[in-house]
Write a protein that holds these residues in place. Structure first.
Motif, PDB file in Angstrom:
ATOM      1  N   LEU A  78      74.702 -29.927  53.189  1.00 53.32           N
ATOM      2  CA  LEU A  78      73.295 -30.270  53.333  1.00 53.32           C
ATOM      3  C   LEU A  78      73.088 -31.778  53.314  1.00 53.32           C
ATOM      4  O   LEU A  78      72.266 -32.318  54.068  1.00 53.32           O
ATOM      5  CB  LEU A  78      72.486 -29.593  52.224  1.00 53.32           C
ATOM      6  N   TYR A  79      73.835 -32.463  52.463  1.00 56.19           N
ATOM      7  CA  TYR A  79      73.706 -33.921  52.373  1.00 56.19           C
ATOM      8  C   TYR A  79      74.144 -34.570  53.682  1.00 56.19           C
ATOM      9  O   TYR A  79      73.466 -35.464  54.213  1.00 56.19           O
ATOM     10  CB  TYR A  79      74.544 -34.443  51.210  1.00 56.19           C
TER      11      TYR A  79
ATOM     12  N   GLN B 123      71.514 -33.710  56.414  1.00 53.72           N
ATOM     13  CA  GLN B 123      70.182 -34.266  56.203  1.00 53.72           C
ATOM     14  C   GLN B 123      70.184 -35.786  56.143  1.00 53.72           C
ATOM     15  O   GLN B 123      69.293 -36.435  56.690  1.00 53.72           O
ATOM     16  CB  GLN B 123      69.588 -33.684  54.915  1.00 53.72           C
ATOM     17  N   ARG B 124      71.178 -36.356  55.509  1.00 56.96           N
ATOM     18  CA  ARG B 124      71.195 -37.804  55.329  1.00 56.96           C
ATOM     19  C   ARG B 124      71.870 -38.527  56.491  1.00 56.96           C
ATOM     20  O   ARG B 124      71.461 -39.631  56.867  1.00 56.96           O
ATOM     21  CB  ARG B 124      71.928 -38.138  54.016  1.00 56.96           C
TER      22      ARG B 124
ATOM     23  N   GLN C  31      68.805 -22.543  52.218  1.00 61.71           N
ATOM     24  CA  GLN C  31      68.509 -23.969  52.148  1.00 61.71           C
ATOM     25  C   GLN C  31      68.441 -24.596  53.542  1.00 61.71           C
ATOM     26  O   GLN C  31      67.605 -25.467  53.811  1.00 61.71           O
ATOM     27  CB  GLN C  31      69.561 -24.681  51.307  1.00 61.71           C
TER      28      GLN C  31
ATOM     29  N   ARG D   7      65.057 -26.459  54.953  1.00 62.42           N
ATOM     30  CA  ARG D   7      65.088 -27.891  55.289  1.00 62.42           C
ATOM     31  C   ARG D   7      65.061 -28.161  56.797  1.00 62.42           C
ATOM     32  O   ARG D   7      65.247 -29.286  57.219  1.00 62.42           O
ATOM     33  CB  ARG D   7      66.334 -28.520  54.666  1.00 62.42           C
ATOM     34  N   ASN D   8      64.867 -27.098  57.571  1.00 66.35           N
ATOM     35  CA  ASN D   8      64.811 -27.235  59.026  1.00 66.35           C
ATOM     36  C   ASN D   8      66.081 -27.870  59.586  1.00 66.35           C
ATOM     37  O   ASN D   8      66.033 -28.765  60.433  1.00 66.35           O
ATOM     38  CB  ASN D   8      63.579 -28.061  59.440  1.00 66.35           C
ATOM     39  N   LEU D   9      67.232 -27.379  59.120  1.00 65.84           N
ATOM     40  CA  LEU D   9      68.519 -27.916  59.550  1.00 65.84           C
ATOM     41  C   LEU D   9      69.309 -26.919  60.388  1.00 65.84           C
ATOM     42  O   LEU D   9      70.514 -27.077  60.575  1.00 65.84           O
ATOM     43  CB  LEU D   9      69.351 -28.317  58.321  1.00 65.84           C
TER      44      LEU D   9
ATOM     45  N   PRO E 282      67.866 -36.875  60.335  1.00 65.17           N
ATOM     46  CA  PRO E 282      66.566 -36.673  59.698  1.00 65.17           C
ATOM     47  C   PRO E 282      66.308 -37.738  58.652  1.00 65.17           C
ATOM     48  O   PRO E 282      67.190 -38.136  57.904  1.00 65.17           O
ATOM     49  CB  PRO E 282      66.694 -35.288  59.047  1.00 65.17           C
TER      50      PRO E 282
ATOM     51  N   ARG F 238      63.204 -37.291  52.833  1.00 62.91           N
ATOM     52  CA  ARG F 238      61.889 -36.724  52.607  1.00 62.91           C
ATOM     53  C   ARG F 238      61.187 -37.396  51.438  1.00 62.91           C
ATOM     54  O   ARG F 238      61.809 -38.006  50.582  1.00 62.91           O
ATOM     55  CB  ARG F 238      62.019 -35.222  52.336  1.00 62.91           C
TER      56      ARG F 238
ATOM     57  N   LEU G 202      68.362 -34.531  47.239  1.00 65.88           N
ATOM     58  CA  LEU G 202      68.658 -34.310  48.643  1.00 65.88           C
ATOM     59  C   LEU G 202      69.288 -32.956  48.858  1.00 65.88           C
ATOM     60  O   LEU G 202      69.149 -32.345  49.906  1.00 65.88           O
ATOM     61  CB  LEU G 202      69.618 -35.398  49.147  1.00 65.88           C
ATOM     62  N   THR G 203      70.033 -32.490  47.863  1.00 64.11           N
ATOM     63  CA  THR G 203      70.784 -31.251  48.056  1.00 64.11           C
ATOM     64  C   THR G 203      70.385 -30.189  47.070  1.00 64.11           C
ATOM     65  O   THR G 203      71.143 -29.288  46.788  1.00 64.11           O
ATOM     66  CB  THR G 203      72.292 -31.545  47.916  1.00 64.11           C
TER      67      THR G 203
END
Length: 474
Positions: A219-220, A223-224, A245, A249-251, A448, A451, A472-473
């Motif tokens: 996820l990190y 997202q990051r 998740q 998170r729209n991932l 992304p 947030r 973040l995660t």
């Protein structure tokens, strides 16, 4: 100083003391209080309370570590005060006095049975605690590996959510600061950022995360850093959590979650191979000794030429057992740890070139201590979730684990490797400076943005905080 007890009417402690000291090869390093109130042993040592005759019966049937552990798990035996401090004091006393672990021969066993009979402690084998793993089948077959992973990681997502910080990272953190307000979640995010930098991740890169856990790195990185991640886990509970998740998170356009054995990755539908980077964080311990060369070969096969592989993995000291009867029966059945150098040799034997090794042993002491504090502070909530016996399993596991890292019987390391081109070109940076440089890497095109409420990674320079910061995660 040794307690003598009541010489006129010796209790259970005095009747047992000669046998125990004979088996240990010296005086008791602890103070022992028996079920009848009698005491013996070192007056200044940790107090071990033998609450029932059943504790001795467990030791008769399983002498040594496993019998002691099961007596503790069931509450037949207890250590008063802080368990970690008690274990540390006992190990120190054993080292100082040159005592040996009890390994009774036939004569010792007969004397132990005689003592148990005199104290009314002999009898049939006590029931095995329900928390003990019961695996069947061929060692490290896919079915048995699935059962071993399920035993530990499918305990429940609610349990791990309570134990871990908001990152849900169940691995060693990277503690870059002692500043007030810097805590376990910060250490985990700093670890995740360090891994991403070592792997040279950029927006659009393809990462294979083998043994993704609850998705902290997956996820990190997505997202990051805007990375496209294939996340692989053998635990159904973990896969369900990560998928949830990813949707939250729209991932979904960046992350694919596969619940499968690492040996089946190449045959998974849609597999294209040639990942830019491969990560495996504290999963290699579950692979097995005989299977590790093939596992290392999988890492080599999955990554493209000039692609990087990061293995974060626990190791054992050269003369340390790495695990033990309790860990293998209750926590991580079939786990195998080896000295660091042997793992490096296996990775290089598969065609990877090891470029960096960073030891994190002391970081794991702090990480496990943080989990242990959470377990103690929220004891009632944990007990309501999983029951008292399982809580005692985890209390013993975390206290003993932190001590093993503290005493260098166990270690943990980040091993960075690369798959060079046939010409030898590895495409690696000339120095490590980019991995540890201050500041946060800019979010590139297609990545992304962070947030609201999410703190940036600080690389050891934590920003002021006004309460809990969303992760973040998490």
């Amino acid at each position: 100083m040794t307690l003598t007890g009541n010489r006129a009417a010796p209790g259970a402690a005095q009747r047992l003391e000669p046998l125990v000291e004979q088996l240990l090869g010296g005086e008791l390093p602890v103070r022992v209080r028996m079920w009848d109130g009698s005491e013996t042993g070192a007056a200044d040592g940790p107090l071990v309370h033998v609450r029932s005759r059943r504790a001795l019966r467990r030791l008769l049937w399983a002498p040594g570590e496993l019998g002691l552990a099961e007596a503790y798990i069931t509450g037949d035996l207890d250590i008063e005060g802080d368990l970690a401090a008690g274990l540390r004091a006992m190990r120190h006393a054993v080292r100082e006095r040159g005592l040996r672990p009890p390994r009774p021969g036939v004569g010792g066993r007969l004397r132990a049975v005689g003592a148990a009979l005199r104290m009314g402690a002999a009898g049939p084998r006590p029931p095995v605690p329900a928390a003990r793993a019961g695996l069947h089948g061929v060692l490290h077959s896919k079915a048995r590996d699935r059962a071993a992973i399920s035993h530990h990681y499918d305990l429940s997502n609610a349990f791990y959510a309570l134990l871990l910080d908001e990152t849900m990272a169940y691995s060693c953190g990277y503690w870059t600061s002692d500043a007030p307000g810097y805590g376990p979640a910060d250490a985990q995010r700093d670890k995740l950022e360090l891994i991403c930098r070592k792997l040279g991740l950029r927006p659009g890169a393809r990462l294979l995360d083998i043994g993704c856990g609850w998705g902290s790195l997956t996820l990190y990185a997505a997202q990051r850093h805007g990375v496209r991640v294939t996340a692989v886990t053998l635990a159904r509970e973990q896969a369900a959590y990560v998928r949830h998740q990813v949707a939250e998170r729209n991932l979904t356009d960046l992350v694919e979650v596969r619940c499968c054995d690492y040996r089946d990755i190449a045959r998974a539908p849609g597999h294209e191979g040639g990942y830019d980077a491969v990560s495996t964080v504290e999963m290699g311990e579950h692979v097995g000794d005989a299977q590790y060369p093939a596992f290392a070969g999988t890492l080599h096969t999955m990554v493209r030429p000039r692609g990087r592989v990061l293995v974060q993995q626990m190791s054992r000291g050269r003369d340390a057992p790495g695990g033990g009867a309790f860990i293998e029966s209750y926590i991580a059945p079939d786990m195998h740890m080896r000295p660091l150098g042997e793992t490096v040799a296996l990775l290089e034997g598969a065609g990877l070139e090891v470029r960096d090794v960073e030891g994190l042993r002391e970081h794991y002491v702090r990480t496990v201590d943080a989990w242990r504090r959470t377990l103690e502070e929220q004891h009632r909530e944990f007990t309501d979730l999983v029951g008292e016996e399982t809580v005692r399993v985890w209390r013993l596991y975390l206290a003993g684990g932190a001590l093993a890292f503290e005493e260098r019987r166990m270690g943990v390391d980040q091993i960075l490797a690369v798959r060079p081109e046939a010409t030898g070109d590895a495409g690696m940076p000339a120095t490590r400076s980019g991995w540890y440089a201050a500041g946060v890497p800019a979010v590139g095109d297609g990545a992304p943005a962070a947030r609201d409420g999410v703190s940036a990674v600080r690389d050891g320079l934590p920003a002021a905080r006004d309460g809990a910061t969303a992760g973040l995660t998490g």
